[in-house]
Scaffold this active site. Structure first.
Site, PDB file in Angstrom:
ATOM      1  N   ALA A  84       0.814  -1.218   0.000  1.00 29.90           N
ATOM      2  CA  ALA A  84       0.000   0.000   0.000  1.00 29.90           C
ATOM      3  C   ALA A  84       0.845   1.264   0.000  1.00 29.90           C
ATOM      4  CB  ALA A  84      -0.950   0.002   1.185  1.00 29.90           C
ATOM      5  N   THR A  85       2.059   1.189   0.503  1.00 34.61           N
ATOM      6  CA  THR A  85       2.923   2.379   0.444  1.00 34.61           C
ATOM      7  C   THR A  85       3.100   2.773  -1.022  1.00 34.61           C
ATOM      8  OG1 THR A  85       4.048   1.820   2.491  1.00 34.61           O
ATOM      9  CG2 THR A  85       5.241   3.265   0.969  1.00 34.61           C
ATOM     10  N   ASN A 165      -5.700   3.442  10.893  1.00 35.76           N
ATOM     11  CA  ASN A 165      -4.936   2.300  11.409  1.00 35.76           C
ATOM     12  C   ASN A 165      -4.560   2.428  12.880  1.00 35.76           C
ATOM     13  OD1 ASN A 165      -3.249   4.369  10.139  1.00 35.76           O
ATOM     14  ND2 ASN A 165      -1.538   3.157  10.912  1.00 35.76           N
ATOM     15  N   GLN A 193      -6.984  -0.894   5.925  1.00 32.79           N
ATOM     16  CA  GLN A 193      -7.523  -1.559   7.122  1.00 32.79           C
ATOM     17  C   GLN A 193      -8.980  -1.971   6.928  1.00 32.79           C
ATOM     18  OE1 GLN A 193      -5.613  -2.280   9.684  1.00 32.79           O
ATOM     19  NE2 GLN A 193      -3.829  -1.036   9.193  1.00 32.79           N
ATOM     20  N   SER A 213      -3.665  -3.482   0.810  1.00 33.01           N
ATOM     21  CA  SER A 213      -2.418  -4.187   1.137  1.00 33.01           C
ATOM     22  C   SER A 213      -2.746  -5.611   1.552  1.00 33.01           C
ATOM     23  CB  SER A 213      -1.697  -3.461   2.280  1.00 33.01           C
ATOM     24  OG  SER A 213      -0.538  -4.163   2.642  1.00 33.01           O
ATOM     25  N   HIS A 215      -1.039  -7.938   3.210  1.00 32.39           N
ATOM     26  CA  HIS A 215      -0.688  -8.485   4.530  1.00 32.39           C
ATOM     27  C   HIS A 215      -1.553  -7.942   5.660  1.00 32.39           C
ATOM     28  CE1 HIS A 215       2.026  -5.306   6.425  1.00 32.39           C
ATOM     29  NE2 HIS A 215       1.992  -4.858   5.194  1.00 32.39           N
ATOM     30  N   THR A 253       7.791  -7.440 -13.636  1.00 33.49           N
ATOM     31  CA  THR A 253       7.207  -8.789 -13.690  1.00 33.49           C
ATOM     32  C   THR A 253       6.288  -8.996 -12.500  1.00 33.49           C
ATOM     33  OG1 THR A 253       9.231  -9.576 -14.715  1.00 33.49           O
ATOM     34  CG2 THR A 253       7.766 -11.257 -13.787  1.00 33.49           C
ATOM     35  N   CYS A 341       4.630   2.116  11.999  1.00 33.25           N
ATOM     36  CA  CYS A 341       5.487   2.911  11.127  1.00 33.25           C
ATOM     37  C   CYS A 341       6.098   4.099  11.856  1.00 33.25           C
ATOM     38  CB  CYS A 341       4.699   3.409   9.930  1.00 33.25           C
ATOM     39  SG  CYS A 341       3.897   2.080   9.064  1.00 33.25           S
TER      40      CYS A 341
HETATM   41  N1  PMP Z   1      -1.867   2.603   4.933  1.00 36.23           N
HETATM   42  C1  PMP Z   1      -2.274   2.148   6.132  1.00 36.23           C
HETATM   43  C2  PMP Z   1      -3.556   2.670   6.717  1.00 36.23           C
HETATM   44  C3  PMP Z   1      -1.512   1.205   6.818  1.00 36.23           C
HETATM   45  O1  PMP Z   1      -1.917   0.763   8.005  1.00 36.23           O
HETATM   46  C4  PMP Z   1      -0.301   0.768   6.233  1.00 36.23           C
HETATM   47  C5  PMP Z   1       0.588  -0.213   6.956  1.00 36.23           C
HETATM   48  N2  PMP Z   1       1.090   0.311   8.178  1.00 36.23           N
HETATM   49  C6  PMP Z   1       0.064   1.245   4.975  1.00 36.23           C
HETATM   50  C7  PMP Z   1      -0.744   2.177   4.354  1.00 36.23           C
HETATM   51  C8  PMP Z   1       1.302   0.775   4.278  1.00 36.23           C
HETATM   52  O2  PMP Z   1       1.068  -0.529   3.788  1.00 36.23           O
HETATM   53  P1  PMP Z   1       2.234  -1.493   3.275  1.00 36.23           P
HETATM   54  O3  PMP Z   1       2.798  -2.146   4.505  1.00 36.23           O
HETATM   55  O4  PMP Z   1       1.541  -2.480   2.382  1.00 36.23           O
HETATM   56  O5  PMP Z   1       3.213  -0.661   2.541  1.00 36.23           O
END
Ligand code: PMP
Length: 394
Positions: A84-85, A165, A193, A213, A215, A253, A341
């Protein structure tokens, strides 16, 4: 050698199983059905023009369709990313193309994830964009009047996270979407989330861009997705360049096994009412047990209900430093202070600060995040561990 590794990983898993994991907003466990689908995904470059490549490409298309279904989109509108980043960066930096049309302003809320804030800051520093930050209520809800006032013909994008989050606030995305649509401004939402928190099967109706995302939804790490509505794909500029994959919007890829894993996880989250009920029960059992143990605490964010992630409990314990409490809980219980983070820095959470909470309440806040596969008895055990650790805090 293989056996040694096997033994090591097995004892690692046993160690994990004896712990109580309440950090599911940071990452979730891979569901066994996801792991199985990944193991059976096969191999081969999905972009190769031969039968093995075609089979891999078909599996990726199926995964893409599963993700599209989760949010009510078409499969051609799903772009795989590394997480997601990257999806947030692609959505926000991609919009710089709009500057050519005289749109060089971005609207974001005060409680966005760091990857959204940093991408906006980059547009300001390198491309001269103006960033308007929307205030939030004491429960983390975006001020809709402030949004309406900020939307104008210079706005290239509005970005508001759907489910926070840290405090689990679920935004009124329909109202936000309507305001943006009336002002002809594309809406991006970081919905990372959301798959465990709400039914999002019509989210694509209200948004133009959606970040996900894997995970955070019981899929593997290292893969995510960005929904880009078909009618705005031309407006997005890529942020990486390469072999033209994914219509050149995100070349590289595609990782077959990861995409299959994310697609399977999306299918499991679809119509996830049973999961959500289970998560709610477990979180509430934890809160009830803390009360029964006589603990004093303040639940930060919205009241439990439709505007709060059912698995989120962000709690301030008066007179206690969150970092000390979390340290005393090791290795039995995993929780976090602020978001993962920003953990490791000594700054208090900007999300809790934006709610207007006093500094001592911010410093004593611990985020407990519940997901699948925990029974309420385990949650009560967790509450006992927290109460015991709180008594040992200095
Ligand atoms: N957005 C939110 C709301 C998140 O909680 C996170 C993960 N901390 C991210 C973005 C980033 O996701 P990723 O770990 O897939 O880069």
């Amino acid at each position: 050698m293989v056996n040694e590794l096997d033994g090591a990983s097995r004892s690692g898993m046993e160690g994990l199983m004896n712990r109580i994991y309440l950090d599911n907003h940071a990452s979730t466990e891979v569901d066994p059905r996801v792991a199985q689908a990944m193991a059976e995904a096969g191999f081969g470059n999905p972009h190769s023009d031969h039968a093995v490549g075609w089979e891999a490409a078909a599996k990726i298309d199926e995964a893409r369709a599963g993700i599209a279904m989760l949010i009510g989109a078409n499969h051609e509108e799903i772009i795989f990313t590394s997480g997601a980043t990257e999806a947030n960066n692609l959505a926000i930096l991609g919009m710089r193309r709009k500057a050519a049309e005289g749109r060089n302003k971005i609207i974001r809320s005060a409680i966005e994830h760091k990857s959204v804030i940093a991408a906006c800051d980059h547009l300001r520093a390198e491309w001269g964009f103006e960033i308007t930050v929307l205030p939030v209520s004491s429960e983390g809800m975006v001020d809709l009047d402030a949004l309406e006032a900020a939307l104008d013909e210079r706005t290239a994008l509005c970005t508001v996270g759907f489910v926070n989050n840290e405090i689990g606030t679920i935004q009124d995305v329909r109202s936000i979407g309507r305001l943006c649509r009336d002002a002809s401004v594309p809406l991006h939402t970081d919905a990372v989330q959301a798959p465990l928190a709400a039914d999002i099967s019509d989210l694509a109706r209200w948004c133009d861009l959606i970040s996900l995302s894997s995970h955070k939804m019981h899929g593997p790490m290292g893969v995510g997705a960005l929904f880009i509505a078909g009618d705005i794909q031309h407006a997005i500029a890529p942020i990486m360049f390469g072999g033209g994959q994914q219509s050149s919007l995100r070349p590289g890829t595609l990782p077959l096994q990861l995409c299959v894993g994310m697609g399977t996880a999306a299918q499991l989250c679809l119509k996830n009412e049973v999961w959500r009920n289970n998560i709610t029960q477990t979180r509430d059992a934890f809160l009830d047990e803390l009360r029964a143990l006589g603990m004093q605490f303040h639940l930060n964010g919205p009241e439990p209900g439709p505007f709060r992630h059912p698995g989120n409990a962000n709690i301030s314990f008066p007179g206690i430093e969150a970092d000390e409490l979390i340290g005393l809980l090791q290795p039995q219980l995993a929780a976090s202070s602020g978001s993962a983070c920003t953990a490791g820095t000594i700054e208090p959470s900007y999300v809790l600060t934006a709610l207007g909470l006093p500094t001592d309440q911010v410093r004593s806040a611990v985020r407990f995040g519940f997901a699948m596969k925990m029974d309420p008895a385990k949650a009560r055990e967790a509450a006992l561990l927290v109460s015991d650790a709180a008594e040992r805090c200095t």
